[in-house]
Design a protein around this motif. Structure first.
Motif, PDB file in Angstrom:
ATOM      1  N   VAL A  87       5.117  -6.675 -11.716  1.00 19.28           N
ATOM      2  CA  VAL A  87       3.513  -7.293 -12.196  1.00 19.28           C
ATOM      3  C   VAL A  87       2.721  -6.254 -11.763  1.00 19.28           C
ATOM      4  O   VAL A  87       1.578  -6.041 -12.544  1.00 19.28           O
ATOM      5  N   CYS A  88       2.858  -5.397 -10.617  1.00 18.65           N
ATOM      6  CA  CYS A  88       2.024  -4.195 -10.576  1.00 18.65           C
ATOM      7  C   CYS A  88       2.043  -3.452 -11.566  1.00 18.65           C
ATOM      8  O   CYS A  88       1.118  -2.731 -11.854  1.00 18.65           O
ATOM      9  N   GLU A  89       3.387  -3.083 -11.983  1.00 14.89           N
ATOM     10  CA  GLU A  89       3.376  -1.955 -12.865  1.00 14.89           C
ATOM     11  C   GLU A  89       2.550  -2.280 -14.329  1.00 14.89           C
ATOM     12  O   GLU A  89       1.859  -1.652 -15.131  1.00 14.89           O
ATOM     13  N   ALA A  90       2.791  -3.556 -14.596  1.00 17.54           N
ATOM     14  CA  ALA A  90       1.891  -4.342 -15.832  1.00 17.54           C
ATOM     15  C   ALA A  90       0.474  -4.056 -15.697  1.00 17.54           C
ATOM     16  O   ALA A  90      -0.051  -3.614 -16.832  1.00 17.54           O
ATOM     17  N   LYS A  91       0.307  -4.159 -14.697  1.00 14.14           N
ATOM     18  CA  LYS A  91      -1.374  -3.821 -14.609  1.00 14.14           C
ATOM     19  C   LYS A  91      -1.616  -2.366 -14.368  1.00 14.14           C
ATOM     20  O   LYS A  91      -2.540  -1.977 -15.118  1.00 14.14           O
ATOM     21  N   MET A  92      -1.227  -1.685 -13.367  1.00  9.34           N
ATOM     22  CA  MET A  92      -1.646  -0.444 -13.181  1.00  9.34           C
ATOM     23  C   MET A  92      -1.053   0.646 -14.067  1.00  9.34           C
ATOM     24  O   MET A  92      -1.952   1.613 -14.314  1.00  9.34           O
ATOM     25  N   VAL A  93      -0.233   0.580 -14.764  1.00 12.09           N
ATOM     26  CA  VAL A  93       0.317   1.380 -15.755  1.00 12.09           C
ATOM     27  C   VAL A  93      -0.179   1.252 -17.086  1.00 12.09           C
ATOM     28  O   VAL A  93      -0.493   1.813 -18.038  1.00 12.09           O
TER      29      VAL A  93
ATOM     30  N   LYS B 171       2.877   7.009 -14.567  1.00 12.12           N
ATOM     31  CA  LYS B 171       4.183   6.558 -13.781  1.00 12.12           C
ATOM     32  C   LYS B 171       3.714   6.186 -12.388  1.00 12.12           C
ATOM     33  O   LYS B 171       2.639   6.609 -11.978  1.00 12.12           O
ATOM     34  N   MET B 172       4.700   5.438 -12.070  1.00  8.76           N
ATOM     35  CA  MET B 172       4.152   4.812 -10.647  1.00  8.76           C
ATOM     36  C   MET B 172       5.784   4.584  -9.985  1.00  8.76           C
ATOM     37  O   MET B 172       6.602   4.118 -10.833  1.00  8.76           O
ATOM     38  N   LYS B 173       5.756   4.687  -8.711  1.00 16.36           N
ATOM     39  CA  LYS B 173       6.890   4.272  -7.880  1.00 16.36           C
ATOM     40  C   LYS B 173       6.613   3.372  -7.088  1.00 16.36           C
ATOM     41  O   LYS B 173       5.389   3.124  -6.641  1.00 16.36           O
ATOM     42  N   ASN B 174       7.515   2.509  -6.562  1.00 14.55           N
ATOM     43  CA  ASN B 174       7.420   1.409  -5.539  1.00 14.55           C
ATOM     44  C   ASN B 174       6.879   0.204  -5.932  1.00 14.55           C
ATOM     45  O   ASN B 174       6.902  -0.854  -5.305  1.00 14.55           O
ATOM     46  N   GLY B 175       6.304   0.065  -7.090  1.00 13.69           N
ATOM     47  CA  GLY B 175       5.699  -1.114  -7.602  1.00 13.69           C
ATOM     48  C   GLY B 175       6.354  -2.090  -8.205  1.00 13.69           C
ATOM     49  O   GLY B 175       7.464  -1.757  -8.498  1.00 13.69           O
ATOM     50  N   CYS B 176       5.878  -3.400  -8.052  1.00 10.64           N
ATOM     51  CA  CYS B 176       6.982  -4.402  -8.783  1.00 10.64           C
ATOM     52  C   CYS B 176       6.484  -4.381  -9.968  1.00 10.64           C
ATOM     53  O   CYS B 176       5.418  -3.805 -10.533  1.00 10.64           O
TER      54      CYS B 176
ATOM     55  N   THR C  18       8.575 -14.416  -7.636  1.00 15.79           N
ATOM     56  CA  THR C  18       7.909 -14.328  -9.078  1.00 15.79           C
ATOM     57  C   THR C  18       6.375 -14.113  -8.907  1.00 15.79           C
ATOM     58  O   THR C  18       5.724 -13.235  -9.442  1.00 15.79           O
ATOM     59  N   SER C  19       5.874 -14.717  -7.843  1.00 14.59           N
ATOM     60  CA  SER C  19       4.261 -14.594  -7.807  1.00 14.59           C
ATOM     61  C   SER C  19       3.925 -13.486  -6.899  1.00 14.59           C
ATOM     62  O   SER C  19       2.784 -12.561  -6.959  1.00 14.59           O
ATOM     63  N   HIS C  20       4.717 -13.218  -5.617  1.00 10.83           N
ATOM     64  CA  HIS C  20       4.586 -12.055  -4.691  1.00 10.83           C
ATOM     65  C   HIS C  20       5.588 -11.350  -4.542  1.00 10.83           C
ATOM     66  O   HIS C  20       6.533 -11.401  -3.796  1.00 10.83           O
ATOM     67  N   PRO C  21       6.152 -10.530  -5.798  1.00 10.14           N
ATOM     68  CA  PRO C  21       7.520 -10.045  -5.902  1.00 10.14           C
ATOM     69  C   PRO C  21       8.171  -9.322  -4.616  1.00 10.14           C
ATOM     70  O   PRO C  21       9.354  -9.134  -4.351  1.00 10.14           O
ATOM     71  N   ARG C  22       7.092  -8.534  -3.880  1.00 11.42           N
ATOM     72  CA  ARG C  22       7.774  -7.735  -2.883  1.00 11.42           C
ATOM     73  C   ARG C  22       7.611  -8.307  -1.534  1.00 11.42           C
ATOM     74  O   ARG C  22       7.651  -7.806  -0.497  1.00 11.42           O
ATOM     75  N   HIS C  23       7.075  -9.724  -1.589  1.00  8.71           N
ATOM     76  CA  HIS C  23       6.938 -10.389  -0.326  1.00  8.71           C
ATOM     77  C   HIS C  23       8.211 -10.486   0.592  1.00  8.71           C
ATOM     78  O   HIS C  23       8.062  -9.972   1.932  1.00  8.71           O
ATOM     79  N   LEU C  24       9.212 -10.668   0.032  1.00  9.82           N
ATOM     80  CA  LEU C  24      10.542 -10.712   0.838  1.00  9.82           C
ATOM     81  C   LEU C  24      11.032  -9.426   1.264  1.00  9.82           C
ATOM     82  O   LEU C  24      11.672  -9.307   2.313  1.00  9.82           O
TER      83      LEU C  24
ATOM     84  N   ASP D 152       0.851  -1.215   0.052  1.00 13.08           N
ATOM     85  CA  ASP D 152      -0.013   0.087  -0.180  1.00 13.08           C
ATOM     86  C   ASP D 152       0.964   1.356  -0.168  1.00 13.08           C
ATOM     87  O   ASP D 152       0.412   2.301   0.543  1.00 13.08           O
ATOM     88  N   ASP D 153       1.959   1.218  -0.504  1.00 13.46           N
ATOM     89  CA  ASP D 153       2.897   2.355  -0.475  1.00 13.46           C
ATOM     90  C   ASP D 153       3.158   3.072  -1.853  1.00 13.46           C
ATOM     91  O   ASP D 153       4.370   3.656  -2.299  1.00 13.46           O
ATOM     92  N   LEU D 154       2.483   2.496  -2.797  1.00 12.90           N
ATOM     93  CA  LEU D 154       2.819   2.774  -4.330  1.00 12.90           C
ATOM     94  C   LEU D 154       2.376   4.327  -4.308  1.00 12.90           C
ATOM     95  O   LEU D 154       1.512   4.936  -3.987  1.00 12.90           O
ATOM     96  N   GLU D 155       3.307   5.213  -5.162  1.00 11.67           N
ATOM     97  CA  GLU D 155       2.853   6.343  -5.615  1.00 11.67           C
ATOM     98  C   GLU D 155       2.845   6.566  -7.160  1.00 11.67           C
ATOM     99  O   GLU D 155       3.579   6.281  -8.088  1.00 11.67           O
TER     100      GLU D 155
END
Lengths: 517, 565
Positions: free
Chosen positions: A38-44, A31-36, A157-163, A18-21
């Motif tokens: 996968v996130c960028e692929a959908k959100m942008v 444009k977006m910041k902080n996303g992985c 791969t599946s939850h890229p920002r989990h680690l 929940d920290d995407l800009e």
């Protein structure tokens, strides 16, 4: 016009970062910041897909024809009320507000109701019902965990920002990030590769590795003895997550249960009479068991490799039992790696309104639960239902052929933002807004923490969100059924109560007996 | 404009000192008024008992933990289903009913206000979403902040004002109603699998003791002028010999300035009144506890009565649930720790008459309720669902107002427990007036809800009418008939509307309000960069996404409180 939106929630996987800009220009995310990735692929990019459905459609003479929203809603309500036993499936990429209405609709129709959980972590839910689950929120793991086990999942791969956000590579109050040691390891690996390439060029063969490849020998490397957070990965193949791990255990496919059982024995100080279990030497498993017992706070994350391989919910049950055993010696928790961003929410909402998390049936006038009977694939394969509503899911792309064929045989209503496989097969095709991009709502993270999705851009004109759409369908269903609660006569109520199932009557009798006692 | 007139009932309204007088109650627009016009709808209550709507100070009905309990117990639901009717939604019971069923069942017993006592602040949105789906009742919820890092750090520093500001901020953004403390210090210790064992044990990593947490938050509560006192689940709960800890805690709270308003509510007292040095020598400590309570006025309590049935225990006290699980005989154990804030645990549990411990627990609950002389101090609960589901309340009431009922149950109990029980020596039988205090007036007073639990002019028109004629029915003798009457209210009136008639829901259009406190501090907690940075460090969600936004409360009722800091 450019604007920046902060603390945007990512509507993709169960991590719910929940920290995407996000930068919005002319009602478009640019444009977006902080996303992985996968996130960028959908959100942008993904949400602007050319396959976007912009008008409701109805199949007429085999062709999907755009119609007005009113007509589509009426048609959908007619299909649902005409059917003897409809099935409502999907929900995992929708908001909890929509899921609430979904339960009400299923109740009104007396239909089956199921969510995507039945094809992913359904077995995990069943295991929890067998034995419970020692769990915690992800922050607890971030602050305290010094042993992290990823079992049969590949979060890289599946939850890229989990680690990065919750486990190995994050700084907590009591445990620090292992990012640096990972970088060193990666550097080491890279220079080792260079040395190998050079030696091949010069002497024509590779020199023996200085650091024996953990995978080849399957022996625990020295990093198992290190201070700080340890990361162990158990999987059938060497994944990206395994590359980052301090120890990677490669199990033979479908042998997870045996390994868990062996670890339970070892944790319980029992000797094993065999040398290897599931392709892993017992002495190495002893090291793993030692690491588990000696940690301050350990966690097991498990994925679909455990829920959908041989053993299914018994695998999870055993893994939970291992975690419970470990709690007698130290602190240990276990957590499923939930996939879709609100699949947990579907379980949560169904449970609070009916008592059961998935595989529901309302045909008797009260909620019933039976995985195997009311789970979607089983139900479709048997051909029990005679109409289907699919919302925010794509069973068309993922379900077995027989199940999809059955869906096609009967009227099919779909509610999806874009033209995916199931929408192409639909008889009534509704457009909808992208949850978390074009409309707000609640979603539940994989650890049951509710987070409100944000609206970032305006939806295309005339498109309703899931909640509004379902409310309209529900209202129309009530009109067709002609059941105005205020006008139902006492005789009608009595008639309906006559059909009360035996179980309830038995229960009443039993309750009376208890009272007398 | 709706008007209602309840005619000729025997009214029990302890706050206004009305004890069974035959009188009319007039209602207009959801409030009690002096009189109504001739057009008012008339509810004929002649020969019936009229009480204010029931208030429950402590019942786990919503939230993350309750819902996890629902998920793990299909075996519990399958034996008790609620059918859909034209009026009502369907659902399931038994010990953890689904939300709609919870609302209907409470309402059928004449309850109109319930308090959900345990909400992890991080999961507050979930709790409020569920509360929205509990119809016919007014609700509120208490955030768990006894082991919140901000509280621990500020109290360890001795900065009580800063702590108060943070608590006010937390109540505001989680839309909470009171400060809930569970096993102070123990939950933080449980983060690494440990626990605290007395009120003077050090909490690892935080340099603070449970004593300092409890007294510190009691002072914070006073500084903030909150309507309810702190709501405390004591250390060592559910362990033999824990009554000394309970006494220590009560004595420690004497140090908090008392100005006529209780400084602390100790909840489910039964679970905190065990004597003996092990389960084999399990004893009742109800005499020691009740004699202390009879001599002091700074506290209130609720029973946490045990019912002999299959139920589900759930508490934020994670370490306690694990120790319960380790006793053996339980098939499921859930633990749910929440970062920075709290923990939790769930275990299905069957209280059995033939178990010496369970049977004595049953006895302890009743002994406490009967030995504590002042009903304004001790309220009736089962700590739903920990002691038993809430719809067993009429059975608890029967044990309180009828010695005959107690004897009827006691004679089926374990023989050892019978010998240890003090119940045969207690002759007290509660009157309807006392029952009204324990189930409504006292609870509303302790909660600081002036419009609840009474039928005076201006109060909320929440009324329960029971089929008991105090002139002809001796409840102590005819306890079964009275029990039935309490189980199926003749009428439940919520906000001036008849919602239940003859034990059935007849009107489901009242969603009920969610009450929350807007605590106005003189200079509020500053959310500066420092705080945001801490937020990022402590939690895994951003500050902006943490609050419960206004739209999460379907029908909010804001109660504004002026704090003295």
């Amino acid at each position: 016009m450019t604007s920046e939106v902060k603390s945007v929630v990512c509507p993709i996987c169960g991590c719910l970062c929940d920290d995407l800009e996000v930068t919005v220009e002319n009602n478009e995310i640019v444009k977006m910041k902080n996303g992985c990735s996968v996130c960028e692929a959908k959100m942008v990019h993904g949400y602007k897909s050319e396959e976007r459905i912009l008008k409701p459609m109805i199949r007429k003479d085999g062709e999907l024809v755009p119609v007005s929203m009113d007509e589509a809603v009426k048609k959908a309500a007619k299909i649902l009320t005409d059917a003897k036993y409809p099935l409502l499936f999907g929900w995992s990429s929708s908001t909890s507000e929509a899921q609430r209405i979904g339960v009400e609709l299923a109740e009104e129709l007396g239909s089956a109701l199921d969510n995507c959980c039945s094809v992913c972590h359904g077995p995990s839910v069943m295991a929890t019902q067998e034995i419970g689950i020692p769990a915690s929120t992800l922050g607890q793991i971030r602050h305290r965990a010094d042993l992290i086990v990823y079992w049969a999942c590949n979060p890289w791969t599946s939850h890229p920002r989990h680690l990065e956000r919750y486990t190995s590579f994050t700084d907590g109050r009591f445990e620090k990030s292992e990012w640096k040691s990972y970088m060193q390891k990666m550097k080491g690996d890279a220079s080792m590769k260079k040395v190998q390439a050079a030696s091949k060029r010069i002497i024509g063969s590779t020199i023996p590795a200085m650091r024996p490849d953990a995978c080849a020998l399957n022996a625990p490397p020295q990093t198992m003895q290190k201070e700080g957070r340890k990361l162990i990965v158990v999987d059938v193949r060497k994944t990206m997550t395994a590359d980052a791990a301090d120890y990677f255990i490669q199990v033979q496919p479908n042998k997870d249960y045996e390994i868990i059982e062996a670890l339970r024995c070892l944790v319980g100080d029992q000797e094993l009479d065999v040398d290897t279990v599931g392709g892993v030497k017992v002495e190495y498993l002893k090291d793993v068991a030692d690491a588990m017992v000696n940690c301050e706070f350990g966690v097991i994350f498990f994925g679909l490799g455990l829920t959908q391989s041989a053993g299914r919910f018994r695998n999870i049950e055993n893994a939970i039992a291992l975690t419970r055993d470990l709690n007698r010696k130290t602190k240990f928790v276990i957590s499923p790696m939930r996939g879709h961003f609100n699949v947990t929410g579907a379980n949560v909402v169904f449970a609070w309104s009916t008592g059961y998390p998935y595989a529901l049936d309302f045909s008797q006038g009260y909620p019933q639960y039976n995985p195997g009977e009311f789970t979607t694939i089983d139900l479709l394969r048997r051909g029990d239902n005679d109409a289907t509503l699919v919302i925010s899911a794509d069973p068309g792309a993922h379900f077995p052929k027989a199940a999809v064929q059955n869906m096609m045989k009967h009227p099919l209503i779909t509610i999806n933002p874009d033209m995916n496989a199931i929408s192409r097969l639909g008889d009534v095709v509704f457009p909808t807004q992208w949850c978390g991009i074009e409309c707000e709502g609640t979603a539940y993270r994989m650890d049951h923490v509710p987070i409100m999705l944000r609206k970032v851009v305006e939806p295309p004109k005339g498109i309703l969100n899931d909640e509004e759409l379902l409310k309209r369908i529900l209202a129309e269903v009530r009109v067709i059924k002609g059941k105005n609660p205020d006008t139902e006569t006492k005789a009608e109520v009595k008639e309906r109560n006559k059909l009360a199932p035996r179980i309830e009557i038995k229960q009443r009798k039993k309750a009376k007996k208890v009272e007398v006692a | 404009m709706t008007e209602l007139l309840i005619k000729n009932g025997f009214v029990f309204d302890p706050i206004n000192k009305i004890n069974g007088e035959k009188m009319d109650i007039a209602i207009k627009d959801g409030k009690i008024v002096h009189k109504v016009s001739g057009k008012a709808q008339v509810v004929d209550a002649s020969g019936l008992t009229v009480m204010p709507g029931g208030v429950d100070i402590h019942t786990h009905i919503a939230g993350g933990e309750v819902n996890t309990g629902r998920i793990i117990r299909p075996d519990d639901h399958v034996k008790d289903v609620e059918r859909k009717t034209a009026m009502t939604r369907c659902g399931t019971g038994y010990s953890i009913p689904s939300t709609f069923t919870t609302g209907y069942r409470y309402s059928r017993m004449g309850y109109t206000t319930v308090m959900n006592p345990s909400m992890a602040p991080l999961e507050a949105k979930h709790t409020h979403e569920e509360l929205n789906d509990i119809p016919l009742l007014d609700k509120a919820t208490y955030p768990l902040i006894g082991d919140w890092w901000f509280v621990l750090e500020n109290l360890a520093k001795g900065d009580i004002v800063e702590c108060a500001k943070h608590v006010a901020w937390m109540l505001d953004i989680t839309k909470g109603y009171a400060i809930k403390i569970v096993n102070p210090g123990g939950l933080e210790s449980w983060g690494f699998g440990h626990n605290v064992h007395s009120i003077d044990d050090q909490v690892p990593n935080f340099c603070i003791t449970p004593r300092e947490i409890v007294t510190g938050l009691a002072r914070v509560n006073a500084l903030l002028n909150l309507p309810h006192s702190i709501h405390l689940h004591t250390n060592n709960l559910g362990l033999p010999g824990n009554y000394t800890t309970t006494l220590d805690t009560m004595k420690a709270l004497e140090s908090v300035p008392y100005n006529g308003k209780p400084v602390c509510h100790i909840t489910h007292l039964q679970f905190a009144s065990f004597a003996g040095d092990g389960w084999a020598h399990f004893q009742s400590a109800s005499e020691e506890i009740s004699s202390y309570i009879n001599a002091h006025n700074h506290l209130t309590f609720d029973m946490g009565q045990v019912i002999f049935t299959d139920t589900t225990t759930m508490t934020a006290d994670g370490p306690f649930e694990f120790s319960l699980y380790e006793l053996g005989g339980h098939n499921k154990w859930v633990n749910s720790d929440v970062e920075t804030e709290t923990s939790g645990g769930i275990i299905p549990f069957h209280y059995k008459k033939n178990s010496p411990v369970n049977a004595l627990q049953w006895s302890i609950g009743l002994e406490l309720a009967l030995l504590i002389k002042d009903p304004w101090k001790m309220f009736m609960t089962t700590d739903h669902p920990n002691g038993g589901p809430f719809f067993a309340y009429p059975r608890v009431l029967a044990w309180l107002y009828s010695k005959k009922a107690r004897e009827a149950t006691l004679k089926h109990c374990n023989k050892k427990a019978q010998k240890k029980s003090l119940l045969p020596t207690i002759d007290r039988e509660m009157t309807l007036y006392e029952i009204a205090i324990m189930t409504r007036a006292g609870q509303a007073k302790a909660l600081g809800l002036p419009n609840k639990g009474q039928l005076g002019v201006g109060a909320d028109a929440d009324v329960a009418i029971f089929n008991i004629n105090p002139e002809t029915m001796d409840i102590a003798q005819q306890f079964k008939a009275a029990r039935k009457a309490f189980k199926h209210a003749a009428y439940t009136i919520k906000d001036g509307k008849v919602v239940v008639k003859d034990g059935e829901v007849v009107n489901n259009t009242t969603p009920g309000r969610t009450m929350w406190l807007d605590v106005q501090t003189k200079d509020p907690c500053v959310i500066d960069e420092e705080m945001r940075r801490k937020f990022k460090q402590y939690w895994t969600i951003e500050y902006d996404n943490y609050p419960v936004f206004d739209h999460y409360l379907r029908v909010p009722e804001k109660l504004t409180v002026k704090a003295s800091v």
